[in-house]
Scaffold this motif. Sequence first.
Motif, short mmCIF file in Angstrom:
data_model
loop_
_atom_site.label_atom_id
_atom_site.label_comp_id
_atom_site.label_asym_id
_atom_site.label_seq_id
_atom_site.Cartn_x
_atom_site.Cartn_y
_atom_site.Cartn_z
N GLU A 171 0.43 -1.12 -0.22
CA GLU A 171 0.30 -0.33 0.26
C GLU A 171 0.97 0.95 0.19
N PHE A 172 1.81 1.24 0.92
CA PHE A 172 2.73 2.40 1.19
C PHE A 172 3.36 2.82 -0.53
N ILE A 173 4.20 1.70 -1.29
CA ILE A 173 4.80 2.65 -1.77
C ILE A 173 3.69 3.15 -3.55
N PRO A 174 2.88 2.26 -3.50
CA PRO A 174 2.11 2.60 -4.38
C PRO A 174 1.40 4.17 -4.60
N PHE A 175 0.78 4.42 -3.13
CA PHE A 175 0.34 5.68 -2.81
C PHE A 175 1.47 6.56 -2.62
N LEU A 176 3.28 6.06 -2.38
CA LEU A 176 4.15 7.39 -2.89
C LEU A 176 3.96 7.50 -4.82
N GLU A 177 4.24 6.73 -5.26
CA GLU A 177 3.97 6.01 -6.86
C GLU A 177 3.07 7.30 -7.62
N GLU A 178 1.42 7.38 -7.11
CA GLU A 178 0.84 8.14 -7.28
C GLU A 178 0.72 9.83 -6.72
N SER A 179 2.11 10.29 -5.84
CA SER A 179 2.00 11.34 -5.51
C SER A 179 3.20 12.33 -6.14
N ALA A 180 3.61 12.91 -5.38
CA ALA A 180 5.10 13.32 -5.79
C ALA A 180 5.92 12.86 -4.93
N MET A 181 5.68 12.98 -4.21
CA MET A 181 6.25 12.11 -2.63
C MET A 181 7.72 11.06 -3.30
N ILE A 182 7.10 9.98 -4.31
CA ILE A 182 7.80 9.04 -4.26
C ILE A 182 9.45 9.46 -5.49
N ILE A 183 9.34 11.40 -5.83
CA ILE A 183 11.36 11.34 -6.16
C ILE A 183 11.26 11.60 -4.60
N GLU A 184 10.68 11.94 -3.83
CA GLU A 184 12.23 12.99 -2.77
C GLU A 184 12.37 11.50 -2.24
N VAL A 185 11.65 10.45 -1.96
CA VAL A 185 12.04 8.63 -1.61
C VAL A 185 12.45 8.51 -2.35
N GLY A 186 13.14 8.10 -3.55
CA GLY A 186 13.49 7.80 -4.29
C GLY A 186 15.01 8.59 -4.48
N ASP A 187 15.22 9.82 -4.25
CA ASP A 187 16.27 10.39 -4.03
C ASP A 187 16.82 10.35 -2.44
N LYS A 188 16.25 10.00 -1.62
CA LYS A 188 16.78 9.54 0.37
C LYS A 188 17.26 8.52 -0.24
N MET A 189 16.59 7.08 -1.10
CA MET A 189 16.93 6.12 -1.11
C MET A 189 18.79 5.69 -1.64
N LEU A 190 18.82 6.77 -2.98
CA LEU A 190 19.84 7.04 -4.31
C LEU A 190 21.19 7.51 -3.00
N THR A 191 20.88 8.29 -2.22
CA THR A 191 21.86 8.81 -0.63
C THR A 191 22.20 7.63 -0.35
N LYS A 192 21.11 6.84 0.56
CA LYS A 192 21.12 5.48 1.29
C LYS A 192 22.24 4.51 0.47
N VAL A 193 21.52 4.49 -0.28
CA VAL A 193 22.36 3.34 -0.63
C VAL A 193 23.92 3.70 -1.68
N CYS A 194 23.71 5.61 -1.48
CA CYS A 194 25.84 5.63 -1.19
C CYS A 194 26.65 5.58 -0.45
N GLU A 195 25.54 6.11 0.80
CA GLU A 195 26.06 5.64 2.14
C GLU A 195 26.72 4.61 2.40
N PHE A 196 25.93 3.79 2.13
CA PHE A 196 26.20 2.01 2.17
C PHE A 196 27.70 1.69 1.63
N LEU A 197 27.49 2.21 0.30
CA LEU A 197 28.77 1.75 -0.80
C LEU A 197 30.05 2.16 -0.04
N VAL A 198 29.96 3.19 0.56
CA VAL A 198 30.94 4.01 1.07
C VAL A 198 31.52 3.60 2.72
N GLN A 199 30.13 2.94 2.84
CA GLN A 199 30.69 1.84 4.29
C GLN A 199 30.93 1.00 4.19
#
Length: 186
Positions: free
Chosen positions: A1-29
């Motif tokens: 339910e969470f992901i489809p809601f995000l995809e219907e809103s503009a929030m998916i862009i912000e969440v996607g940007d944060k996920m990419l940042t978190k992935v890069c932080e993980f790679l740095v670790q």
Amino acid sequence: EFIPFLEESAMIIEVGDKMLTKVCEFLVQLKQRGLLTASFKIAVNISGKQLSEADFIDKVTNVLRKYQIAGHYLEFEITESVALDNLKDTINKINELKQIGISFSLDDFGTGYSSLSHLKDLPVDKLKIDQSFINDINVDKQDENLVKAILQLAVNLGIVTVAEGVETKEQVEWLKENGSMLLQGY
């Protein structure tokens, strides 16, 4: 339910940007701990709204630059519907991101607007067969035949295949007997 809601809103862009940042932080670790090998790759789902942003490539390159992460550590997963939404723009963006080493997979293949003409045009590295075809692979002849056809198609196009939602020993055995692919659990 969470992901489809995000995809219907503009929030998916912000969440996607944060996920990419978190992935890069993980790679740095991983890099700091000496665990980041040259062949390591992590997949990141990219929404249609993210991909359609005019500054998407700039955002990606900026986060990679900020964390000093090479693009070859990333694989972007897009769905068929996302890829075909604006095919020409999608192809251009994929090609540009591939130049910095990012690979692409076509997620949930077979559930969207599958078109062979589009598949040949999309510069993807991996084809992920949707779990809905894998679920009954041992009991439904149609699913079995469709998966065999997809596997042969991918081989002919030089694309790596991934079977999604592999959960049983019987599925593993069938897939091992019928092709060379990666397996992904649910």
